[in-house]
Design a protein around this motif. Structure first.
Motif, PDB file in Angstrom:
ATOM      1  N   GLY A 200     -77.197  39.221-110.477  1.00 11.83           N
ATOM      2  CA  GLY A 200     -78.306  40.577-110.739  1.00 11.83           C
ATOM      3  C   GLY A 200     -79.148  40.777-109.330  1.00 11.83           C
ATOM      4  O   GLY A 200     -79.064  41.764-108.892  1.00 11.83           O
ATOM      5  N   ASN A 201     -79.374  39.370-108.978  1.00 15.47           N
ATOM      6  CA  ASN A 201     -80.053  39.545-107.931  1.00 15.47           C
ATOM      7  C   ASN A 201     -79.281  39.456-106.114  1.00 15.47           C
ATOM      8  O   ASN A 201     -80.554  39.116-104.733  1.00 15.47           O
ATOM      9  N   LEU A 202     -78.377  39.839-106.517  1.00 17.97           N
ATOM     10  CA  LEU A 202     -77.002  40.037-105.440  1.00 17.97           C
ATOM     11  C   LEU A 202     -77.674  38.549-104.357  1.00 17.97           C
ATOM     12  O   LEU A 202     -77.825  38.552-103.497  1.00 17.97           O
ATOM     13  N   SER A 203     -77.720  37.780-104.611  1.00 21.72           N
ATOM     14  CA  SER A 203     -78.065  36.255-104.172  1.00 21.72           C
ATOM     15  C   SER A 203     -77.644  36.218-102.598  1.00 21.72           C
ATOM     16  O   SER A 203     -78.138  35.742-102.089  1.00 21.72           O
ATOM     17  N   VAL A 204     -76.353  36.494-102.889  1.00 19.40           N
ATOM     18  CA  VAL A 204     -75.240  35.907-101.078  1.00 19.40           C
ATOM     19  C   VAL A 204     -75.680  37.029-100.400  1.00 19.40           C
ATOM     20  O   VAL A 204     -76.017  36.622 -99.540  1.00 19.40           O
ATOM     21  N   PHE A 205     -75.753  38.375-101.302  1.00 20.13           N
ATOM     22  CA  PHE A 205     -76.384  39.134 -99.712  1.00 20.13           C
ATOM     23  C   PHE A 205     -77.743  38.947 -99.434  1.00 20.13           C
ATOM     24  O   PHE A 205     -78.087  39.572 -98.466  1.00 20.13           O
ATOM     25  N   THR A 206     -79.166  38.399-100.398  1.00 19.82           N
ATOM     26  CA  THR A 206     -80.543  38.127 -99.742  1.00 19.82           C
ATOM     27  C   THR A 206     -80.158  37.355 -98.681  1.00 19.82           C
ATOM     28  O   THR A 206     -80.999  37.113 -97.640  1.00 19.82           O
ATOM     29  N   PHE A 207     -79.466  35.967 -99.265  1.00 19.09           N
ATOM     30  CA  PHE A 207     -79.120  34.956 -98.152  1.00 19.09           C
ATOM     31  C   PHE A 207     -78.904  35.200 -96.748  1.00 19.09           C
ATOM     32  O   PHE A 207     -79.053  35.305 -95.674  1.00 19.09           O
ATOM     33  N   LEU A 208     -77.971  36.274 -96.604  1.00 15.42           N
ATOM     34  CA  LEU A 208     -77.713  37.165 -95.613  1.00 15.42           C
ATOM     35  C   LEU A 208     -78.195  38.497 -94.923  1.00 15.42           C
ATOM     36  O   LEU A 208     -77.869  39.127 -94.190  1.00 15.42           O
ATOM     37  N   ASN A 209     -79.607  38.556 -95.512  1.00  8.96           N
ATOM     38  CA  ASN A 209     -80.195  39.454 -94.975  1.00  8.96           C
ATOM     39  C   ASN A 209     -79.938  41.244 -95.115  1.00  8.96           C
ATOM     40  O   ASN A 209     -80.068  42.008 -94.685  1.00  8.96           O
ATOM     41  N   LEU A 210     -78.283  41.338 -96.399  1.00 12.46           N
ATOM     42  CA  LEU A 210     -78.388  42.753 -96.159  1.00 12.46           C
ATOM     43  C   LEU A 210     -78.593  43.241 -97.264  1.00 12.46           C
ATOM     44  O   LEU A 210     -78.404  44.433 -97.138  1.00 12.46           O
ATOM     45  N   TYR A 211     -79.109  42.978 -98.526  1.00  9.90           N
ATOM     46  CA  TYR A 211     -80.541  43.322 -98.974  1.00  9.90           C
ATOM     47  C   TYR A 211     -82.234  42.626 -98.712  1.00  9.90           C
ATOM     48  O   TYR A 211     -81.898  41.494 -99.210  1.00  9.90           O
ATOM     49  N   ILE A 212     -83.175  43.267 -99.262  1.00 14.86           N
ATOM     50  CA  ILE A 212     -84.256  42.724 -98.555  1.00 14.86           C
ATOM     51  C   ILE A 212     -84.943  43.679 -99.466  1.00 14.86           C
ATOM     52  O   ILE A 212     -84.996  44.637 -98.908  1.00 14.86           O
ATOM     53  N   PRO A 213     -85.571  42.729-100.546  1.00 12.72           N
ATOM     54  CA  PRO A 213     -86.493  44.224-101.102  1.00 12.72           C
ATOM     55  C   PRO A 213     -87.450  45.151-100.739  1.00 12.72           C
ATOM     56  O   PRO A 213     -88.364  44.351 -99.896  1.00 12.72           O
ATOM     57  N   PRO A 214     -87.632  45.593-101.366  1.00 14.85           N
ATOM     58  CA  PRO A 214     -88.186  46.819-100.518  1.00 14.85           C
ATOM     59  C   PRO A 214     -89.699  46.150-100.216  1.00 14.85           C
ATOM     60  O   PRO A 214     -90.496  47.267 -99.419  1.00 14.85           O
TER      61      PRO A 214
END
Length: 216
Positions: A200-214
């Motif tokens: 749910g928290n898009l772990s790897v996407f956050t590691f790669l900074n492809l997802y950054i919380p608003p």
């Protein structure tokens, strides 16, 4: 008795050693490969966790972690609910899954592997082996380093893992998973809940900074 006391003292140092090894690898590798440092960091992190679990638990203890336990429905439901909350992040960012096939595959792989290592170490090993008398002290000690591990490992290169907001969610999750383990007597449900969180928290996407919380 002497061996048990010695192992207890080692368990006090175990989370510190794991965090130091993993954090050091994070600083080193992020210098050369930036966000993709998450891969060698995960290897060092899981490797150090594996070493402690392998040398300080028995096969029977590890089998018990995954045993099926009847009853305790309230704790099981509560544990799953904790895992469901981050799914809102996934559902509102589904477009990311089609933007990077590599990140999507790594995200699924990470979610399948990481919960076994983290729950086995932070809940299974430490809550069983820490030499403190009270369960609360064990939970508090394990939770403290579980929370710190995120900014010190992933936060070196991941913007999302530096947020103060992550501390609150990690605190809640760690407390629920810890006491669920104590009450249920198995890590099955904390592992499943942890899997849902990592999905749910898009772990790897956050590691790669492809997802950054608003809010960042």
């Amino acid at each position: 008795m002497a061996v048990k006391m010695k192992n207890g003292h080692i368990m006090i140092w175990a989370p510190i050693i794991v965090v130091l090894i993993s954090s050091s690898s994070s600083f080193i590798f992020s210098t050369f490969i930036q966000e993709w440092a998450w891969i060698p960091v995960a290897i060092f992190y899981w490797g150090s966790i594996f070493a402690f679990i392998y040398f300080f638990t028995t096969k029977e203890e590890r089998s018990k972690w995954l045993s099926r336990v009847e009853g305790h429905f309230g704790w099981k439901i509560g544990t799953v609910l904790v895992g469901l909350f981050p799914l809102t992040i996934l559902f509102t960012n589904l477009q990311l899954l089609s933007e990077s096939l590599a990140a999507t595959l790594f995200w699924l792989l990470f979610a399948l592997i990481n919960p076994f290592f983290e729950e086995g170490f932070w809940r299974g090993l430490l809550l069983n082996k820490l030499p403190f008398q009270s369960k609360f002290a064990k939970v508090l000690y394990s939770t403290l380093f579980f929370i710190l591990s995120h900014p010190l490992l992933w936060g070196v290169f991941s913007i999302a893992n530096r947020s103060y907001m992550i501390f609150v969610s990690l605190l809640i999750m760690s407390l629920v998973w810890s006491y669920a383990y104590y009450r249920i007597g198995s890590l099955r449900w904390p592992i499943f809940s942890h899997f849902l969180v990592d999905v749910g928290n898009l772990s790897v996407f956050t590691f790669l900074n492809l997802y950054i919380p608003p809010v960042m």
